[in-house]
Scaffold this active site. Structure first.
Site, short mmCIF file in Angstrom:
data_model
loop_
_atom_site.label_atom_id
_atom_site.label_comp_id
_atom_site.label_asym_id
_atom_site.label_seq_id
_atom_site.Cartn_x
_atom_site.Cartn_y
_atom_site.Cartn_z
N GLU A 143 0.34 7.14 8.61
CA GLU A 143 -0.11 6.06 9.48
C GLU A 143 0.91 5.78 10.57
O GLU A 143 2.01 5.29 10.29
CB GLU A 143 -0.33 4.78 8.66
CG GLU A 143 -1.32 4.93 7.52
CD GLU A 143 -1.45 3.66 6.69
OE1 GLU A 143 -0.94 2.60 7.14
OE2 GLU A 143 -2.04 3.72 5.60
N HIS A 148 0.83 -1.20 0.00
CA HIS A 148 0.00 0.00 0.00
C HIS A 148 0.86 1.26 0.00
O HIS A 148 1.92 1.30 0.63
CB HIS A 148 -0.85 -0.04 1.28
CG HIS A 148 -1.88 1.03 1.39
ND1 HIS A 148 -2.73 1.38 0.37
CD2 HIS A 148 -2.19 1.84 2.43
CE1 HIS A 148 -3.53 2.34 0.78
NE2 HIS A 148 -3.21 2.65 2.03
#
Length: 443
Positions: A341, A335
């Site tokens: 994140e 990803h």
């Protein structure tokens, strides 16, 4: 702490009185000429007065002395708490930290405030738009000291050791696998019971709310009934030697002195409160056919930006659940994301990286930096028998996800000495499986 009671619900209109003073809430109005028991009325506003009713947050506190009675604030050292996002050059690499060190009480007494360390963040408290990600590592309780964050909300995620949090609204005991939110402006003090560590997501300019459910319907994910709010509790305590109120303001710390406990609220009512939530109550929703849903289905709380569908920050968990998808690579896929994140681990082993990502540590995959399962995870799950199985049993990983491009602090990159400089090597063994002669199977 045995015997603590709570009110249930998320953003409800609550009212609470300490049972030692029945009738201490005024009837029919907020600010009578003389309050019951000779108390002072004080409003704590968490939103502009003119916000639409669904977004309007405020509580009325009835206290023995008002919070305005204190000596002037003066600057105090911030330690490793910062909002300086330009200390070091940007680093787009995948970053992983070994468990952050908890100081030994035999070497140095460190309370919650002294044990705050900023890992990364973005934005600006002055313009009310941004976030900070911190860890706390401490070994002693706060004594005649409380903390007040004028910049934003704290979402606290204990990882080791329970914390007893005393607030102006009452007391909460928060254990690992629970979270709590102390909203902007609320004074609180933290008691610990040994070596204690956890994570904090700080948000400027927005409050956390439950995510919209859309096609999921009326129920699921974190249910409002499972959120707990403390009940009124007061202490009428003089502190002649001085009680210290520490105020985080525009990214800096300031302290003032007063001669009484700030936890002198006998009664209160309103919808602007601290609260806690047990992650075991999260109703996980998952794929039952093939492929993956996006990890947004694991969002517990969100702090929305002004752009629809884009969060300043989401708090996401990866709880124990069933994996049943057919013809599917079940762990997280490779990803690159327009969001940042930060991940932490409360307990157990995270499925995509069983080695190196440890409880009390963390990782940061910055905006558009590629990430995904390590080589061992890919090889194992590419050939695994796809039968129903429990995923993440005994584990609780979480993610702070943000639309901000976060800068890592000097403490996070250098001073803490917990950065795992070998992290990139977990992907080095990935090899090509490309076969130009591949043919589809005949049905």
């Amino acid at each position: 702490m045995a015997g603590l009671k709570y009110l249930t619900g998320f953003e409800n209109e609550f009212s609470s009185e300490d049972p030692r003073c029945p009738g201490s809430l005024p009837e029919g109005q907020n600010s009578p000429q003389v309050c019951p028991y000779g108390l002072y009325a004080e409003q704590l506003s968490g939103s502009a007065f003119t916000c639409p009713r669904p977004a309007n947050k405020r509580s009325w506190l009835y206290r023995i002395l008002p919070s305005v009675k204190h000596k002037p604030f003066t600057a105090v050292p911030c330690g490793n708490l910062t909002e300086n996002w330009n200390e070091v050059e940007p680093d787009p690499n995948q970053l992983r930290w070994l468990p952050f060190i908890i100081p030994k009480s035999t070497e140095k007494k460190v309370d919650f405030v002294a044990g705050l360390h900023t890992i990364c963040g973005a934005g600006d408290a002055k313009t009310r738009n941004g976030i900070g990600i911190h860890v706390y590592a401490c070994n002693t309780s706060m004594v005649d000291r409380c903390f007040n964050n004028s910049d934003g909300d704290f979402l606290i995620v204990p990882q080791q050791g329970e914390v007893l949090i005393t607030t102006e609204f009452g007391k909460m005991m928060v254990e690992p696998n629970e979270i709590c939110v102390i909203q902007q402006g609320m004074r609180f003090s933290v008691d610990v019971f040994g070596e204690t560590r956890g994570y904090i997501l700080e948000v400027y300019g927005a409050h956390f709310e439950l995510p919209d459910l859309g096609p999921i319907g009326a129920n699921g994910l974190a249910n409002p009934r499972d959120f707990l709010c403390p009940v009124a509790w007061y202490e009428d305590r003089k502190v002649p030697s001085g009680y210290t109120v520490i105020n985080k303001y525009q990214g800096k710390l300031f302290a003032c002195q007063q001669d009484f406990s700030p936890f002198n609220v006998v009664a209160w009512h309103g919808n602007y409160t601290p609260y806690k939530y047990n992650l075991k109550n999260f109703m996980a929703i998952n794929c039952v056919a093939f492929d993956h849903a996006d990890p947004s289905i694991f969002t517990v709380l969100t702090a929305k930006s002004t752009k629809p569908g884009v969060a300043i920050a989401d708090f996401v968990i990866f709880p124990p659940r069933w994996g049943v998808a057919d013809n599917t690579f079940r762990p997280p896929y490779y990803h690159r994301n327009c969001m940042s994140e930060f991940m932490g681990l409360i307990k157990g082993h995270y499925e995509a990286k069983e080695e190196g990502f440890l409880p009390g540590g963390g990782s940061l995959h910055s905006m558009m930096t590629p990430h995904g399962p390590d080589a061992d995870c890919f090889e194992k799950n590419s050939t695994a028998e796809l039968k129903p199985e429990r995923v993440a049993e005994g584990t609780m990983a979480f993610m702070f996800e943000s639309s901000f491009s976060m800068a890592v602090t000097k403490w996070g990159l250098q001073t803490c000495q917990r950065l795992d400089k070998t992290y990139y090597q977990c992907w080095e063994p990935l090899r090509s499986h490309f076969n130009p002669n591949w043919k589809p199977r005949k049905q």
